[in-house]
Design a protein around this motif. Structure first.
Motif, PDB file in Angstrom:
ATOM      1  N   GLY A  63      -5.363 -12.438   0.378  1.00 44.36           N
ATOM      2  CA  GLY A  63      -6.756 -12.180   0.685  1.00 44.36           C
ATOM      3  C   GLY A  63      -7.513 -11.889  -0.606  1.00 44.36           C
ATOM      4  N   MET A  64      -8.827 -12.060  -0.575  1.00 43.70           N
ATOM      5  CA  MET A  64      -9.612 -11.804  -1.783  1.00 43.70           C
ATOM      6  C   MET A  64     -10.960 -11.192  -1.407  1.00 43.70           C
ATOM      7  SD  MET A  64     -10.239 -14.190  -5.125  1.00 43.70           S
ATOM      8  CE  MET A  64     -10.957 -15.606  -4.284  1.00 43.70           C
ATOM      9  N   ILE A  65     -11.315 -10.137  -2.109  1.00 46.72           N
ATOM     10  CA  ILE A  65     -12.650  -9.545  -2.020  1.00 46.72           C
ATOM     11  C   ILE A  65     -13.348  -9.855  -3.325  1.00 46.72           C
ATOM     12  CG2 ILE A  65     -13.984  -7.415  -1.880  1.00 46.72           C
ATOM     13  CD1 ILE A  65     -11.791  -6.247  -0.116  1.00 46.72           C
ATOM     14  N   PHE A  66     -14.469 -10.548  -3.240  1.00 50.06           N
ATOM     15  CA  PHE A  66     -15.180 -11.031  -4.422  1.00 50.06           C
ATOM     16  C   PHE A  66     -16.524 -10.316  -4.505  1.00 50.06           C
ATOM     17  CE2 PHE A  66     -17.054 -13.835  -7.444  1.00 50.06           C
ATOM     18  CZ  PHE A  66     -16.005 -14.515  -8.065  1.00 50.06           C
ATOM     19  N   ARG A 124     -21.628 -19.080  -2.575  1.00 53.08           N
ATOM     20  CA  ARG A 124     -21.733 -20.346  -1.850  1.00 53.08           C
ATOM     21  C   ARG A 124     -20.483 -21.207  -2.067  1.00 53.08           C
ATOM     22  NH1 ARG A 124     -26.791 -22.650  -0.544  1.00 53.08           N
ATOM     23  NH2 ARG A 124     -27.747 -21.349  -2.159  1.00 53.08           N
ATOM     24  N   ARG A 125     -19.928 -21.130  -3.279  1.00 55.52           N
ATOM     25  CA  ARG A 125     -18.770 -21.961  -3.612  1.00 55.52           C
ATOM     26  C   ARG A 125     -17.456 -21.421  -3.051  1.00 55.52           C
ATOM     27  NH1 ARG A 125     -19.332 -23.279 -10.098  1.00 55.52           N
ATOM     28  NH2 ARG A 125     -21.559 -23.714 -10.160  1.00 55.52           N
ATOM     29  N   ILE A 126     -17.318 -20.084  -2.992  1.00 53.36           N
ATOM     30  CA  ILE A 126     -15.980 -19.524  -2.818  1.00 53.36           C
ATOM     31  C   ILE A 126     -15.764 -18.716  -1.541  1.00 53.36           C
ATOM     32  CG2 ILE A 126     -16.347 -17.305  -3.995  1.00 53.36           C
ATOM     33  CD1 ILE A 126     -13.696 -17.895  -5.508  1.00 53.36           C
ATOM     34  N   ALA A 127     -16.811 -18.184  -0.919  1.00 52.95           N
ATOM     35  CA  ALA A 127     -16.626 -17.196   0.150  1.00 52.95           C
ATOM     36  C   ALA A 127     -16.573 -17.818   1.543  1.00 52.95           C
ATOM     37  CB  ALA A 127     -17.727 -16.148   0.098  1.00 52.95           C
ATOM     38  N   SER A 128     -15.795 -17.191   2.416  1.00 48.16           N
ATOM     39  CA  SER A 128     -15.788 -17.554   3.837  1.00 48.16           C
ATOM     40  C   SER A 128     -16.651 -16.589   4.643  1.00 48.16           C
ATOM     41  CB  SER A 128     -14.350 -17.555   4.375  1.00 48.16           C
ATOM     42  OG  SER A 128     -13.649 -16.393   3.981  1.00 48.16           O
ATOM     43  N   ARG A 129     -16.687 -15.310   4.233  1.00 49.53           N
ATOM     44  CA  ARG A 129     -17.569 -14.329   4.867  1.00 49.53           C
ATOM     45  C   ARG A 129     -18.347 -13.581   3.791  1.00 49.53           C
ATOM     46  NH1 ARG A 129     -15.888  -9.944   7.525  1.00 49.53           N
ATOM     47  NH2 ARG A 129     -13.681 -10.088   6.954  1.00 49.53           N
ATOM     48  N   VAL A 130     -19.537 -13.101   4.157  1.00 51.04           N
ATOM     49  CA  VAL A 130     -20.403 -12.404   3.212  1.00 51.04           C
ATOM     50  C   VAL A 130     -20.830 -11.058   3.777  1.00 51.04           C
ATOM     51  CG1 VAL A 130     -22.580 -12.485   1.929  1.00 51.04           C
ATOM     52  CG2 VAL A 130     -21.282 -14.590   2.286  1.00 51.04           C
ATOM     53  N   VAL A 131     -20.780 -10.030   2.925  1.00 47.39           N
ATOM     54  CA  VAL A 131     -21.296  -8.702   3.254  1.00 47.39           C
ATOM     55  C   VAL A 131     -22.392  -8.396   2.239  1.00 47.39           C
ATOM     56  CG1 VAL A 131     -20.783  -6.239   3.428  1.00 47.39           C
ATOM     57  CG2 VAL A 131     -19.089  -7.920   4.207  1.00 47.39           C
ATOM     58  N   VAL A 132     -23.615  -8.185   2.710  1.00 43.81           N
ATOM     59  CA  VAL A 132     -24.751  -7.919   1.830  1.00 43.81           C
ATOM     60  C   VAL A 132     -25.030  -6.414   1.825  1.00 43.81           C
ATOM     61  CG1 VAL A 132     -27.168  -8.428   1.320  1.00 43.81           C
ATOM     62  CG2 VAL A 132     -25.728 -10.170   2.407  1.00 43.81           C
ATOM     63  N   ARG A 188     -27.177  -2.996   0.141  1.00 48.00           N
ATOM     64  CA  ARG A 188     -28.362  -2.498  -0.559  1.00 48.00           C
ATOM     65  C   ARG A 188     -28.435  -0.990  -0.404  1.00 48.00           C
ATOM     66  NH1 ARG A 188     -34.840  -3.656   0.399  1.00 48.00           N
ATOM     67  NH2 ARG A 188     -35.435  -3.506  -1.806  1.00 48.00           N
ATOM     68  N   TYR A 189     -28.639  -0.298  -1.512  1.00 46.12           N
ATOM     69  CA  TYR A 189     -28.743   1.166  -1.501  1.00 46.12           C
ATOM     70  C   TYR A 189     -27.551   1.819  -0.800  1.00 46.12           C
ATOM     71  CZ  TYR A 189     -33.627   0.145  -2.722  1.00 46.12           C
ATOM     72  OH  TYR A 189     -34.783  -0.331  -3.328  1.00 46.12           O
ATOM     73  N   GLY A 190     -26.357   1.272  -1.016  1.00 47.01           N
ATOM     74  CA  GLY A 190     -25.148   1.890  -0.487  1.00 47.01           C
ATOM     75  C   GLY A 190     -24.834   1.573   0.954  1.00 47.01           C
ATOM     76  N   GLU A 191     -25.609   0.694   1.588  1.00 47.28           N
ATOM     77  CA  GLU A 191     -25.397   0.362   2.991  1.00 47.28           C
ATOM     78  C   GLU A 191     -25.282  -1.143   3.179  1.00 47.28           C
ATOM     79  OE1 GLU A 191     -27.771   3.787   5.410  1.00 47.28           O
ATOM     80  OE2 GLU A 191     -29.039   2.336   4.347  1.00 47.28           O
ATOM     81  N   VAL A 192     -24.622  -1.560   4.267  1.00 46.93           N
ATOM     82  CA  VAL A 192     -24.551  -2.973   4.631  1.00 46.93           C
ATOM     83  C   VAL A 192     -25.800  -3.326   5.430  1.00 46.93           C
ATOM     84  CG1 VAL A 192     -23.304  -4.715   5.967  1.00 46.93           C
ATOM     85  CG2 VAL A 192     -22.029  -3.024   4.643  1.00 46.93           C
ATOM     86  N   VAL A 193     -26.549  -4.334   4.935  1.00 49.09           N
ATOM     87  CA  VAL A 193     -27.770  -4.736   5.641  1.00 49.09           C
ATOM     88  C   VAL A 193     -27.568  -6.035   6.423  1.00 49.09           C
ATOM     89  CG1 VAL A 193     -29.277  -3.555   4.017  1.00 49.09           C
ATOM     90  CG2 VAL A 193     -28.695  -5.957   3.614  1.00 49.09           C
ATOM     91  N   GLU A 194     -26.530  -6.803   6.050  1.00 50.18           N
ATOM     92  CA  GLU A 194     -26.248  -8.037   6.780  1.00 50.18           C
ATOM     93  C   GLU A 194     -24.821  -8.487   6.460  1.00 50.18           C
ATOM     94  OE1 GLU A 194     -28.182 -12.485   7.631  1.00 50.18           O
ATOM     95  OE2 GLU A 194     -29.206 -11.050   6.333  1.00 50.18           O
ATOM     96  N   GLU A 195     -24.139  -9.073   7.435  1.00 45.12           N
ATOM     97  CA  GLU A 195     -22.814  -9.637   7.210  1.00 45.12           C
ATOM     98  C   GLU A 195     -22.563 -10.752   8.213  1.00 45.12           C
ATOM     99  OE1 GLU A 195     -19.373  -7.177   8.295  1.00 45.12           O
ATOM    100  OE2 GLU A 195     -20.791  -5.686   9.040  1.00 45.12           O
ATOM    101  N   LYS A 245      -8.702 -10.479   5.721  1.00 45.34           N
ATOM    102  CA  LYS A 245      -7.421 -10.990   6.213  1.00 45.34           C
ATOM    103  C   LYS A 245      -6.764 -11.889   5.177  1.00 45.34           C
ATOM    104  CE  LYS A 245      -9.033 -10.948  11.038  1.00 45.34           C
ATOM    105  NZ  LYS A 245     -10.389 -10.416  10.735  1.00 45.34           N
ATOM    106  N   ALA A 246      -5.496 -12.197   5.375  1.00 39.19           N
ATOM    107  CA  ALA A 246      -4.758 -13.072   4.472  1.00 39.19           C
ATOM    108  C   ALA A 246      -5.429 -14.443   4.409  1.00 39.19           C
ATOM    109  CB  ALA A 246      -3.312 -13.220   4.939  1.00 39.19           C
ATOM    110  N   GLY A 247      -5.553 -14.978   3.196  1.00 38.96           N
ATOM    111  CA  GLY A 247      -6.147 -16.291   3.009  1.00 38.96           C
ATOM    112  C   GLY A 247      -7.656 -16.322   3.095  1.00 38.96           C
ATOM    113  N   GLU A 248      -8.291 -15.168   3.287  1.00 39.76           N
ATOM    114  CA  GLU A 248      -9.742 -15.099   3.468  1.00 39.76           C
ATOM    115  C   GLU A 248     -10.407 -14.545   2.206  1.00 39.76           C
ATOM    116  OE1 GLU A 248     -12.723 -13.343   6.903  1.00 39.76           O
ATOM    117  OE2 GLU A 248     -11.093 -12.053   6.202  1.00 39.76           O
ATOM    118  N   THR A 249     -11.597 -15.062   1.915  1.00 35.80           N
ATOM    119  CA  THR A 249     -12.396 -14.525   0.823  1.00 35.80           C
ATOM    120  C   THR A 249     -13.655 -13.889   1.395  1.00 35.80           C
ATOM    121  OG1 THR A 249     -11.628 -16.176  -0.768  1.00 35.80           O
ATOM    122  CG2 THR A 249     -13.680 -15.032  -1.291  1.00 35.80           C
ATOM    123  N   VAL A 250     -13.777 -12.586   1.203  1.00 33.74           N
ATOM    124  CA  VAL A 250     -14.962 -11.851   1.634  1.00 33.74           C
ATOM    125  C   VAL A 250     -15.772 -11.505   0.390  1.00 33.74           C
ATOM    126  CG1 VAL A 250     -15.820  -9.757   2.735  1.00 33.74           C
ATOM    127  CG2 VAL A 250     -13.793 -10.891   3.647  1.00 33.74           C
TER     128      VAL A 250
END
Length: 529
Positions: A207-210, A219-227, A229-236, A33-38
């Protein structure tokens, strides 16, 4: 709740290779979303970069994408190129991991900034030039009017990355995709770039995808995290929650990974491998018949280095401090002044042909693997290229056996040796570059940011590999890095450089645990904040 700027739904990315279909991304969904860093995090090869490259329509010719990439009601997947071009570069922009390969070496920085501004904003050259200078000022590049006439190779890594940020923000985008934008930067410049991006995001409301493998940055920049591995999301989830209480074992492993161990110093009576005395390098910038005398830049100023057999000297400093130029001077890759000897032989005045027989004994692994690997050669051909020069009588079968051995040593599956560089992740490409160096069994290797593109888990493996190779073959390393944790794990002597000079040196304990100089203390504060 605000509507997402971009919503990815069940995105799949595949590559057709000689070994069959490779599933790089296996049905990933996320939004921003706007203003969000994922932040999208994961080790090299997890698919995080290919996810966004596919979304932007930037896959290699053997790549394909399926799913929905909804940008404000428009699906980017399958969108005709003219319509896609009206969005990317203006509404959605991207900063790439390797600025030296993203910038055209034949055009000035000014021309490369002005062209997309004129194209997307439909304005004249004068207005675009003024806008480009304003953007250079925005990203805090000194003397922007003069730097507009510079070429990429005349700027440091930090300056080139600032140019990429200026280019990405010049057309006021809705969404910025940053793919490892600080990987190749030293710790102080990295902190400045992160602060700059955060402030510009807040100012512009984008918005920003990092994309990164560095969890300290997340830790410094993100509001949400998508982890991934092997082409799949394992945690968010929420960044603070994931750092405080990760649920998946892989996320926990990423958080716990850190280079460890220390290297023992060489024997007191170990012979000298490389000796440089009062080495200086001066570059001429600009000048000419109409432009007047050139500007003289002292990149290395009377630096002395003595490297012993089995020793690792770590060279640290900010971008532009002269650490890479010093290494290239010692290897006789750039003209220099001062005395240089290799294994007791004076090499300071040797020309290119006279140096050729010594190149087998002196190898280098460069910071930017994508730029140093030929896109037209397979991994196997790249790794064995040096054997064709230095051991021309070797049979093709024997070369292939040596390639298998070298790839195994850098923990890369030899079955992948028929793939091309673009089919590998950044970390895998760096392993190929290391394999190309070690296959010749050299005496000295210059490692110029060899782990900067690797996630922490793979970094630890490569560090352990390099230490084992060094011990087994009594190798000597010049290890250039901005990552002080990696330097502490690799080096038994550290040199700190600033503005082309050595400001402090000593053992890792002396330099990193008890720094004397304010500059070294500032590096430490930025690295371990």
């Amino acid at each position: 709740m605000a509507e997402p700027i971009l919503a990815l739904k069940n995105i799949k990315v595949n590559f057709q290779t000689l070994d069959g279909i490779v599933e790089a991304v296996k049905g990933v969904s996320l939004d921003v979303k706007a203003g969000e860093t994922v932040a999208i995090v994961g080790e090299s090869g997890s698919g995080k970069s290919q996810l966004m490259m596919g979304t932007m329509g930037l896959l290699a010719s053997n790549g394909s994408i399926a799913g929905v990439a909804d940008y404000r009601g428009t699906n980017l997947v399958g969108l005709p190129k003219p319509e896609l071009n009206s969005i990317r570069g203006r509404k959605i922009t991207m900063i790439f991991q390797e600025p030296m390969t993203s910038l055209d070496p034949l055009y000035t920085i000014g021309n490369q900034l002005i062209e997309p501004i004129m194209h997307h904003q439909k304005i004249g050259w004068d207005q675009a030039n003024a806008r480009a200078i304003d953007m250079m000022k925005l990203v805090k590049i000194q003397e922007p009017e003069r730097r507009m006439g510079s070429y990429p190779h005349e700027m440091s890594g930090g300056q080139r990355q600032r140019v990429m940020i200026a280019m990405a923000l010049a057309n006021d985008p809705d969404l910025l995709i940053a793919d490892e934008p600080t990987t190749a930067l030293d710790v102080t410049i990295q902190a400045e770039i992160l602060e700059l991006m955060a402030s510009l995001q807040k100012r512009l409301g984008m918005g920003m995808i990092f994309i990164t493998h560095d969890l300290n940055i997340v830790r410094r920049i993100a509001s949400r995290v998508v982890v991934m591995r092997y082409g799949e999301v394992v945690e968010e989830g929420d960044a603070k929650a994931i750092f405080k209480q990760p649920k998946h074992a892989y996320t926990k492993a990423l958080l716990d990974a850190e280079p460890s161990g220390r290297k023992a110093p060489p024997a007191a009576k170990a012979p000298k491998i490389l000796d440089g005395t009062s080495v200086s390098v001066t570059f001429k910038i600009g000048g000419g018949f109409m432009a007047g005398p050139p500007l003289l830049l002292k990149a290395v100023d009377r630096v002395s280095v003595t490297l012993k057999q089995g020793q690792t000297i770590g060279i640290v400093g900010e971008s532009g401090s002269g650490k890479s130029t010093l290494a290239r001077a010692l290897l006789r890759l750039v003209p220099s002044e001062g005395a240089i000897s290799f294994e007791g032989k004076d090499i300071a005045k040797l020309d290119r042909e006279e140096m050729r027989p010594l190149r087998k004994q002196i190898q280098i692994v460069l910071q930017d693997p994508f730029g140093s690997l030929s896109p037209r050669m397979t991994a196997g051909q790249i790794v064995t290229e040096g054997l064709l020069v230095h051991e021309p009588s070797m049979t093709s079968r024997k070369r292939d056996q040596r390639a298998v051995q070298a790839l195994e040593e850098v923990q890369l599956d030899p079955k992948l040796r028929n793939r091309y560089p673009h089919e590998f992740s950044g970390g895998q490409r760096q392993r190929i570059a290391i394999a190309r160096a070690i296959i010749l069994k050299p005496r000295l290797i210059v490692l110029d940011e060899p782990t900067s593109a690797l996630d922490r888990q793979v970094q630890s493996q490569i560090i352990e590999l390099l230490r084992n190779l060094q011990k087994a073959n009594n190798l000597s390393y010049l290890f250039i890095s901005h990552d002080l944790a990696v330097v502490r794990a690799m080096a038994d002597h550290i040199i700190v450089m600033k503005d082309g000079r050595v400001v402090e040196q000593g053992t890792p304990d002396e330099v990193l645990e008890n720094p004397r100089e304010p500059y070294t203390k500032r590096l430490m504060a930025a690295a371990f904040a």
